[in-house]
Scaffold this active site. Structure first.
Site, PDB file in Angstrom:
ATOM      1  N   LYS A 129       6.186  -6.787   3.898  1.00  0.00           N
ATOM      2  CA  LYS A 129       5.260  -6.213   4.891  1.00  0.00           C
ATOM      3  C   LYS A 129       6.066  -5.824   6.109  1.00  0.00           C
ATOM      4  O   LYS A 129       7.116  -6.423   6.381  1.00  0.00           O
ATOM      5  CB  LYS A 129       4.215  -7.249   5.299  1.00  0.00           C
ATOM      6  CG  LYS A 129       2.950  -6.651   5.865  1.00  0.00           C
ATOM      7  CD  LYS A 129       1.975  -6.320   4.756  1.00  0.00           C
ATOM      8  CE  LYS A 129       0.776  -5.562   5.259  1.00  0.00           C
ATOM      9  NZ  LYS A 129      -0.248  -5.461   4.195  1.00  0.00           N
ATOM     10  N   ASP A 169      -1.291   0.291   6.188  1.00  0.00           N
ATOM     11  CA  ASP A 169      -2.120  -0.871   6.506  1.00  0.00           C
ATOM     12  C   ASP A 169      -2.830  -0.481   7.811  1.00  0.00           C
ATOM     13  O   ASP A 169      -2.969   0.722   8.085  1.00  0.00           O
ATOM     14  CB  ASP A 169      -1.246  -2.135   6.655  1.00  0.00           C
ATOM     15  CG  ASP A 169      -2.059  -3.430   6.672  1.00  0.00           C
ATOM     16  OD1 ASP A 169      -2.446  -3.909   5.593  1.00  0.00           O
ATOM     17  OD2 ASP A 169      -2.339  -3.959   7.764  1.00  0.00           O
TER      18      ASP A 169
HETATM   19  P1  NDP Z   1      -7.581   0.783   9.359  1.00  0.00           P
HETATM   20  O1  NDP Z   1      -6.601   0.929  10.451  1.00  0.00           O
HETATM   21  O2  NDP Z   1      -7.922   1.977   8.544  1.00  0.00           O
HETATM   22  O3  NDP Z   1      -8.940   0.169   9.916  1.00  0.00           O
HETATM   23  C1  NDP Z   1      -8.956  -1.045  10.571  1.00  0.00           C
HETATM   24  C2  NDP Z   1     -10.369  -1.315  11.062  1.00  0.00           C
HETATM   25  O4  NDP Z   1     -10.438  -2.659  11.513  1.00  0.00           O
HETATM   26  C3  NDP Z   1     -10.779  -0.447  12.223  1.00  0.00           C
HETATM   27  O5  NDP Z   1     -12.144  -0.213  12.151  1.00  0.00           O
HETATM   28  C4  NDP Z   1     -10.421  -1.314  13.420  1.00  0.00           C
HETATM   29  O6  NDP Z   1     -11.173  -1.032  14.591  1.00  0.00           O
HETATM   30  C5  NDP Z   1     -10.787  -2.688  12.893  1.00  0.00           C
HETATM   31  N1  NDP Z   1      -9.996  -3.707  13.593  1.00  0.00           N
HETATM   32  C6  NDP Z   1      -8.649  -3.803  13.685  1.00  0.00           C
HETATM   33  N2  NDP Z   1      -8.290  -4.840  14.418  1.00  0.00           N
HETATM   34  C7  NDP Z   1      -9.442  -5.420  14.814  1.00  0.00           C
HETATM   35  C8  NDP Z   1      -9.734  -6.548  15.591  1.00  0.00           C
HETATM   36  N3  NDP Z   1      -8.748  -7.293  16.138  1.00  0.00           N
HETATM   37  N4  NDP Z   1     -11.043  -6.877  15.752  1.00  0.00           N
HETATM   38  C9  NDP Z   1     -12.034  -6.118  15.206  1.00  0.00           C
HETATM   39  N5  NDP Z   1     -11.805  -5.041  14.460  1.00  0.00           N
HETATM   40  C10 NDP Z   1     -10.533  -4.693  14.270  1.00  0.00           C
HETATM   41  O7  NDP Z   1      -7.005  -0.390   8.425  1.00  0.00           O
HETATM   42  P2  NDP Z   1      -7.354  -0.716   6.896  1.00  0.00           P
HETATM   43  O8  NDP Z   1      -8.769  -0.403   6.616  1.00  0.00           O
HETATM   44  O9  NDP Z   1      -6.300  -0.117   6.065  1.00  0.00           O
HETATM   45  O10 NDP Z   1      -7.132  -2.302   6.864  1.00  0.00           O
HETATM   46  C11 NDP Z   1      -8.182  -3.223   7.112  1.00  0.00           C
HETATM   47  C12 NDP Z   1      -7.811  -4.574   6.512  1.00  0.00           C
HETATM   48  O11 NDP Z   1      -7.613  -4.440   5.110  1.00  0.00           O
HETATM   49  C13 NDP Z   1      -6.525  -5.203   7.051  1.00  0.00           C
HETATM   50  O12 NDP Z   1      -6.667  -6.608   7.033  1.00  0.00           O
HETATM   51  C14 NDP Z   1      -5.478  -4.804   5.995  1.00  0.00           C
HETATM   52  O13 NDP Z   1      -4.384  -5.688   5.981  1.00  0.00           O
HETATM   53  C15 NDP Z   1      -6.325  -4.938   4.742  1.00  0.00           C
HETATM   54  N6  NDP Z   1      -5.857  -4.210   3.567  1.00  0.00           N
HETATM   55  C16 NDP Z   1      -5.595  -2.863   3.615  1.00  0.00           C
HETATM   56  C17 NDP Z   1      -5.192  -2.216   2.472  1.00  0.00           C
HETATM   57  C18 NDP Z   1      -4.977  -0.751   2.448  1.00  0.00           C
HETATM   58  O14 NDP Z   1      -4.685  -0.224   1.365  1.00  0.00           O
HETATM   59  N7  NDP Z   1      -5.122  -0.041   3.550  1.00  0.00           N
HETATM   60  C19 NDP Z   1      -4.959  -2.937   1.213  1.00  0.00           C
HETATM   61  C20 NDP Z   1      -5.337  -4.332   1.257  1.00  0.00           C
HETATM   62  C21 NDP Z   1      -5.747  -4.921   2.405  1.00  0.00           C
HETATM   63  P3  NDP Z   1     -10.484  -0.242  15.806  1.00  0.00           P
HETATM   64  O15 NDP Z   1     -10.475   1.191  15.362  1.00  0.00           O
HETATM   65  O16 NDP Z   1     -11.352  -0.511  16.990  1.00  0.00           O
HETATM   66  O17 NDP Z   1      -9.103  -0.798  15.973  1.00  0.00           O
HETATM   67  O1  2IT Z   2      -2.368  -5.436   2.196  1.00  0.00           O
HETATM   68  C1  2IT Z   2      -2.110  -4.616   1.297  1.00  0.00           C
HETATM   69  O2  2IT Z   2      -2.147  -4.919   0.102  1.00  0.00           O
HETATM   70  C2  2IT Z   2      -1.788  -3.236   1.692  1.00  0.00           C
HETATM   71  N1  2IT Z   2      -1.807  -2.916   2.889  1.00  0.00           N
HETATM   72  C3  2IT Z   2      -1.405  -2.216   0.656  1.00  0.00           C
HETATM   73  C4  2IT Z   2       0.051  -2.336   0.326  1.00  0.00           C
HETATM   74  C5  2IT Z   2       0.599  -1.278  -0.591  1.00  0.00           C
HETATM   75  O3  2IT Z   2       1.824  -1.344  -0.812  1.00  0.00           O
HETATM   76  O4  2IT Z   2      -0.128  -0.431  -1.089  1.00  0.00           O
END
Ligand code: NDP
Ligand code: 2IT
Length: 450
Positions: A129, A169
Site C-alpha cells: 500500500k 484508493d
Molecule cells: P474515494 O476517494 O472514491 O471515496 C472516499 C469517500 O469516503 C468519499 O465520499 C469521502 O468523502 C469519504 N471519506 C473519506 N475520508 C473520510 C472521513 N475521514 N470521514 C468520512 N468520510 C470520509 O475512495 P474509495 O471509494 O476508493 O475508498 C473508500 C474505502 O474503500 C476506503 O477505505 C478504501 O481503502 C476502500 N477500498 C477501496 C477499493 C478501491 O478499489 N477503490 C478497494 C477496496 C477497498 P470526502 O469526499 O468528503 O472526502
Molecule cells: O484496498 C484495496 O484493496 C484497494 N484499494 C484496491 C487495490 C488494488 O490493487 O486494486
C-alpha cells in the site's frame, strides 16, 4: 485474564515495542492475532517458524519527499510512501491513498490487511500500500497532474509489472492513475501493466471501476443466502459517495435492495424513498465530475435530508454498508444500528468498524463480513487486469463480471471452510483471517527465512 487474552497481550507487546504509537496498524494486527493465535496453537509448524511475527514486519518501506508547485507558483512539499508488506505469493499489490490523514501507521495497517485480502482472492498477489498526505480537495487538474508526476518520479524506482503494481484508493481514481501511468511510461520508456485501474483505452479492464462495490454486494448476497435470507426489499445504509459507495449502491439497486443513505466527510444524506438509478447518476456526476459536496443531493431530490457531522448509521435500516474510511462506525453507532433492527454489516471500506463496535456487533450475533473478504473484488479485478495485460488481450464485460462473481463466491466458500461455528453460523472474521493466512504462511515456509 484467560490464557488466550494473556497470550494475545504478550504477542501484541512485541509488536507494540517495534511499532510504538501506530494505532491503526496495531488495531489491524490485534484483530488478526486474536483469531489466528488459537489456530497457530493447533498448528505448531506456524509457531516454530514464527510466521505471524514475521508477517507483521514489512519487507520494505520507502518514504520520500514529493516536491510540487501550485497554481500560484508556491513551492509545496508532501510526504510519499510505499509499504511493501509481503511478496510470498506474488508481487506487491495494493492501492495508493492521497488524503491528509495518511501516515505510516495508516498505510501499514492497509498493507497488512492487503496481504490477507490478496491471498483470499485466489490470485498470485502479494500485499502493499502507498500514498501521500497530499489533499486533493480543491486542487486544480494541473496541480493534481504536477503532484502525480512528482510522486511517480520517485515511486517509479520501486515498482514494476513484476515487482509492485499500485492502484487507486481514497483520493486516487481514474484521473490520478492516468497521470501516474503517463509519468511512469515517460520515465521507463516502457508500456507495461505497472498500475491497475487504468483507462479502458490504455490497458484498463472492464468492470475494474465497478468491481469493489459490485463485489461487496455479491459477497453480501452470498452471506445472506447462507442464512436463508436475501437482499430483496432490504433498506440499506451506505456511507461514503466515492468509488466503492457508488457501485455498492448501483448493485444494491440492481439486486432489489433499497439504499437510503449516502455521505461524505461533512455528513450524511437520508433519502427514505430510496436512491434509484437516476439519483445515483446525479451522485456520480456530482462527485466524479463536478467534485462537489453531497449535501447538494438534497437540492436535487425532494424528501431527502442532510445531517451534518452525523454518520449514516443513525438512519433506520436493515443492513449497513460502510464504504468510506477506517473507524467510521464506532460503538455508539453499532448500538443505534442494533436498536433500529439492523441485521448485518458488510464492510466495503478497510477496517471501518472500530474494535469496540465489532464486539457489540458480535455479541448481538449480527451478520458481519470484514473488508478483507467483502471488498476483495476490487483488487481481484486488478489481478484480472494484470492477466489481460500479460496476455495483451481485453476480456468482455460479461467475462470479467462472471470471474468477479466466481471469486467472491470462492472467498465466501473459504470463509465458510475456516469459519463455520458449532452453532452452524459462519464467523467471517475468523474464516477470512485463517484462509488468508494459511496460503501466505505455507509459501513463506517453502521459500526459507528471507
Ligand atoms: P474515494 O476517494 O472514491 O471515496 C472516499 C469517500 O469516503 C468519499 O465520499 C469521502 O468523502 C469519504 N471519506 C473519506 N475520508 C473520510 C472521513 N475521514 N470521514 C468520512 N468520510 C470520509 O475512495 P474509495 O471509494 O476508493 O475508498 C473508500 C474505502 O474503500 C476506503 O477505505 C478504501 O481503502 C476502500 N477500498 C477501496 C477499493 C478501491 O478499489 N477503490 C478497494 C477496496 C477497498 P470526502 O469526499 O468528503 O472526502
Ligand atoms: O484496498 C484495496 O484493496 C484497494 N484499494 C484496491 C487495490 C488494488 O490493487 O486494486
Amino acid at each position: 485474564m484467560t490464557e488466550h487474552a494473556s497470550r494475545l497481550q504478550a504477542f501484541m507487546a512485541t509488536i507494540e515495542k517495534r511499532n510504538p504509537h501506530e494505532a491503526e496498524f496495531l488495531q489491524a494486527v490485534r484483530e488478526v492475532a486474536d483469531t489466528l493465535l488459537p489456530f497457530i496453537d493447533q498448528h505448531p509448524t506456524y509457531k516454530d517458524y514464527n510466521i505471524l511475527e514475521r508477517m507483521c514486519e514489512p519487507e520494505r518501506v520507502v518514504i520520500f519527499r514529493v516536491p510540487w508547485v501550485d497554481d500560484q507558483g508556491r513551492y509545496c512539499v508532501n510526504r510519499g510512501y510505499r509499504v511493501q508488506m509481503n511478496s510470498a505469493i506474488g508481487p506487491y499489490k495494493g492501492g495508493l491513498r492521497f488524503h491528509p490523514t495518511v501516515t505510516l501507521s495508516v498505510l501499514k495497517f492497509l498493507a497488512f490487511e492487503q496481504v490477507f485480502k490478496n491471498s483470499l482472492t485466489t490470485l498470485p498477489l502479494g500485499g502493499g500500500k502507498g500514498g501521500s498526505d497530499f489533499d486533493p480537495k480543491g486542487k486544480s487538474d494541473h496541480e493534481i497532474m504536477r503532484f502525480c508526476q512528482s510522486f511517480m518520479n520517485e515511486l517509479s524506482r520501486h515498482i514494476g509489472a513484476f515487482t509492485d503494481i499500485p492502484a487507486g484508493d481514497i483520493g486516487v481514481g481514474a484521473r490520478e492513475i492516468g497521470y501516474l501511468f503517463g509519468q511512469y511510461k515517460k520515465i521507463s520508456n516502457e508500456f507495461t501493466g505497472v498500475l491497475t485501474g487504468k483507462g479502458l483505452d490504455y490497458g484498463g479492464s472492464l468492470i475494474r471501476t465497478e468491481a469493489t462495490g459490485y463485489g461487496v454486494v455479491y459477497f453480501a448476497n452470498e452471506a445472506l443466502t447462507a442464512r436463508g435470507d436475501s437482499l430483496e426489499g432490504k433498506k440499506c445504509a451506505v456511507s461514503g459517495s466515492g468509488n466503492v459507495a457508488q457501485y455498492t449502491i448501483e448493485k444494491l439497486i440492481q439486486l432489489g435492495a433499497i439504499p437510503v443513505t449516502v455521505s461524505d466527510s461533512a455528513g450524511f444524506v437520508h433519502d427514505p424513498a430510496g436512491i434509484d438509478e437516476s439519483k445515483l447518476a446525479f451522485i456520480k456526476e456530482l462527485k466524479n465530475i463536478k467534485r462537489g459536496r453531497i449535501d447538494e443531493y438534497t437540492h436535487h431530490v425532494k424528501g431527502a435530508t442532510f445531517h451534518p457531522d452525523t454518520t449514516p448509521w443513525n438512519a433506520p435500516v436493515d443492513l449497513a454498508f460502510p464504504c468510506a474510511t477506517q473507524n467510521e462506525l464506532p460503538e455508539k453507532d453499532a448500538h443505534t444500528l442494533i436498536k433500529n433492527g439492523c441485521k448485518g454489516v458488510f464492510e466495503g471500506a478497510n477496517m471501518p468498524t472500530t474494535e469496540e463496535a465489532y464486539q457489540v456487533i458480535r455479541h448481538h450475533k449480527l451478520l458481519f463480513t470484514p473488508g478483507k473478504a467483502s471488498n476483495a473484488g476490487g483488487v481481484a479485478t486488478s489481478g484480472l487486469e494484470m492477466s489481460q495485460n500479460a496476455q495483451r488481450m481485453s476480456w468482455t464485460r460479461d467475462e470479467v463480471d462472471y470471474r468477479l462473481k466466481m471469486i467472491m463466491k470462492s472467498i465466501h466458500g473459504n470463509c465458510e471452510k475456516f469459519g463455520r461455528q458449532e452453532d452452524g453460523m459462519i464467523d467471517y472474521v475468523k474464516g477470512a483471517n485463517i484462509a488468508g493466512f494459511v496460503k501466505v504462511a505455507d509459501a513463506m515456509i517453502a521459500q526459507g527465512h528471507v
